[in-house]
Enzyme design. Structure first.
Site, PDB file in Angstrom:
ATOM      1  N   GLU A 195     -20.672  22.866 -54.920  1.00 40.80           N
ATOM      2  CA  GLU A 195     -20.626  22.581 -53.598  1.00 40.80           C
ATOM      3  C   GLU A 195     -19.952  23.886 -53.154  1.00 40.80           C
ATOM      4  OE1 GLU A 195     -20.204  17.640 -53.444  1.00 40.80           O
ATOM      5  OE2 GLU A 195     -18.612  18.951 -52.932  1.00 40.80           O
TER       6      GLU A 195
ATOM      7  N   HIS B 100     -14.286  15.380 -46.493  1.00 43.38           N
ATOM      8  CA  HIS B 100     -15.267  15.377 -47.735  1.00 43.38           C
ATOM      9  C   HIS B 100     -14.411  15.971 -48.968  1.00 43.38           C
ATOM     10  CE1 HIS B 100     -18.317  15.825 -50.449  1.00 43.38           C
ATOM     11  NE2 HIS B 100     -17.929  17.153 -50.586  1.00 43.38           N
TER      12      HIS B 100
ATOM     13  N   ASN C  52     -14.905   9.351 -41.659  1.00 43.70           N
ATOM     14  CA  ASN C  52     -13.724   9.237 -42.464  1.00 43.70           C
ATOM     15  C   ASN C  52     -12.998  10.455 -42.696  1.00 43.70           C
ATOM     16  OD1 ASN C  52     -15.453  10.299 -43.991  1.00 43.70           O
ATOM     17  ND2 ASN C  52     -15.549   8.704 -45.755  1.00 43.70           N
TER      18      ASN C  52
ATOM     19  N   TYR D   2     -26.015  16.829 -48.832  1.00 46.55           N
ATOM     20  CA  TYR D   2     -26.021  15.384 -49.152  1.00 46.55           C
ATOM     21  C   TYR D   2     -27.160  14.687 -49.874  1.00 46.55           C
ATOM     22  CZ  TYR D   2     -21.517  14.386 -46.680  1.00 46.55           C
ATOM     23  OH  TYR D   2     -20.377  14.554 -46.356  1.00 46.55           O
TER      24      TYR D   2
ATOM     25  N   LYS E 131     -14.188  16.778 -41.203  1.00 49.45           N
ATOM     26  CA  LYS E 131     -15.873  16.292 -40.867  1.00 49.45           C
ATOM     27  C   LYS E 131     -15.496  16.412 -39.167  1.00 49.45           C
ATOM     28  CE  LYS E 131     -16.852  13.402 -44.730  1.00 49.45           C
ATOM     29  NZ  LYS E 131     -17.592  12.005 -45.173  1.00 49.45           N
TER      30      LYS E 131
HETATM   31  P1  RTP Z   1     -17.249  12.545 -49.574  1.00 47.73           P
HETATM   32  O1  RTP Z   1     -18.526  12.500 -50.337  1.00 47.73           O
HETATM   33  O2  RTP Z   1     -17.488  12.507 -47.968  1.00 47.73           O
HETATM   34  O3  RTP Z   1     -15.895  13.015 -49.969  1.00 47.73           O
HETATM   35  O4  RTP Z   1     -16.924  10.780 -49.636  1.00 47.73           O
HETATM   36  P2  RTP Z   1     -17.126   9.844 -50.774  1.00 47.73           P
HETATM   37  O5  RTP Z   1     -17.200  10.177 -52.072  1.00 47.73           O
HETATM   38  O6  RTP Z   1     -15.710   8.805 -50.578  1.00 47.73           O
HETATM   39  O7  RTP Z   1     -18.111   8.747 -50.320  1.00 47.73           O
HETATM   40  P3  RTP Z   1     -19.634   9.009 -50.853  1.00 47.73           P
HETATM   41  O8  RTP Z   1     -20.028   7.456 -51.363  1.00 47.73           O
HETATM   42  O9  RTP Z   1     -19.964  10.175 -51.558  1.00 47.73           O
HETATM   43  O10 RTP Z   1     -20.440   8.851 -49.277  1.00 47.73           O
HETATM   44  C1  RTP Z   1     -20.615  10.195 -48.723  1.00 47.73           C
HETATM   45  C2  RTP Z   1     -20.184   9.769 -47.342  1.00 47.73           C
HETATM   46  O11 RTP Z   1     -21.231   8.931 -46.647  1.00 47.73           O
HETATM   47  C3  RTP Z   1     -20.571   8.096 -45.615  1.00 47.73           C
HETATM   48  N1  RTP Z   1     -20.737   6.860 -46.016  1.00 47.73           N
HETATM   49  N2  RTP Z   1     -21.215   5.985 -45.269  1.00 47.73           N
HETATM   50  N3  RTP Z   1     -22.041   3.432 -44.024  1.00 47.73           N
HETATM   51  C4  RTP Z   1     -21.746   3.426 -45.270  1.00 47.73           C
HETATM   52  O12 RTP Z   1     -21.790   2.444 -45.799  1.00 47.73           O
HETATM   53  C5  RTP Z   1     -21.433   4.698 -45.762  1.00 47.73           C
HETATM   54  N4  RTP Z   1     -20.819   5.015 -47.070  1.00 47.73           N
HETATM   55  C6  RTP Z   1     -20.698   6.238 -47.189  1.00 47.73           C
HETATM   56  C7  RTP Z   1     -19.101   8.593 -45.668  1.00 47.73           C
HETATM   57  O13 RTP Z   1     -18.971   9.389 -44.499  1.00 47.73           O
HETATM   58  C8  RTP Z   1     -18.667   9.148 -46.961  1.00 47.73           C
HETATM   59  O14 RTP Z   1     -17.744   9.897 -46.858  1.00 47.73           O
HETATM   60 MG    MG Z   2     -19.037  11.854 -52.229  1.00 52.69          MG
END
Ligand code: RTP
Ligand code: MG
Length: 140
Positions: free
Chosen positions: A128, A117, A114, A51, A11
């Site tokens: 994806e 992804h 973070n 997204y 990212k």
């Molecule tokens: P990713 O999709 O990026 O691999 O991460 P993930 O599954 O761990 O998290 P996901 O729930 O799919 O959320 C996608 C990305 O959105 C951002 N995020 N921000 N501000 C917030 O509460 C929040 N929650 C999620 C993060 O960049 C997350 O990786």
């Molecule tokens: Mg995710």
């Protein structure tokens, strides 16, 4: 165990801090092979489409803004159990909850910035990977 492919994105917070090599080493040290990789600047339309599953979430607008705030590196990782293995190496979404030794624990700045992804299922991985790469660009 099956050989799988998963989509990974380094990212904008990772490219900004010049961490792409250090993060790639984590993948390779864990036995994952980078079989496709390109650095790109996502457009707003691309980020919104990628997204789309999060469109109704409160963080959607901020997430899209962040993902277009600088270059990303999109890549395909290949290896045994690659989808789950990559999620394990990445660590929890919020670095405050990520296990020691994970990418997010060691490099992430916040729950949003973070660093990485990773696809969360084999089905999403296929979708994806196809979003960013033609089959001819993936060399296993
Ligand atoms: P990713 O999709 O990026 O691999 O991460 P993930 O599954 O761990 O998290 P996901 O729930 O799919 O959320 C996608 C990305 O959105 C951002 N995020 N921000 N501000 C917030 O509460 C929040 N929650 C999620 C993060 O960049 C997350 O990786
Ligand atoms: Mg995710």
């Amino acid at each position: 165990m099956a050989i799988e492919r998963t989509l990974s994105i380094l990212k904008p917070d990772a490219t900004r801090r010049n961490l792409t090599g250090k993060i790639n080493a984590r993948f390779e040290d864990a036995g994952l092979r980078i079989v496709a990789q390109k650095r790109m600047q996502l457009s707003q339309a691309q980020a919104e489409k990628f997204y789309d599953v999060h469109r109704e979430r409160p963080f959607f607008g901020d997430l899209v803004s962040f993902m277009i705030s600088g270059p990303v590196v999109v890549q395909v990782l290949e290896g045994e159990n690659a989808v789950a293995k990559n999620r394990e190496i990445m660590g929890a979404t919020n670095p405050a909850n990520a296990a020691p030794g994970t990418i997010r624990k060691d490099f992430a700045e916040s729950i949003e910035a973070n660093s990485v992804h990773g696809s969360d299922s084999l089905e999403n991985a296929a979708r994806e990977v196809a979003f960013f790469f033609a089959e001819s660009e993936i060399v296993g």
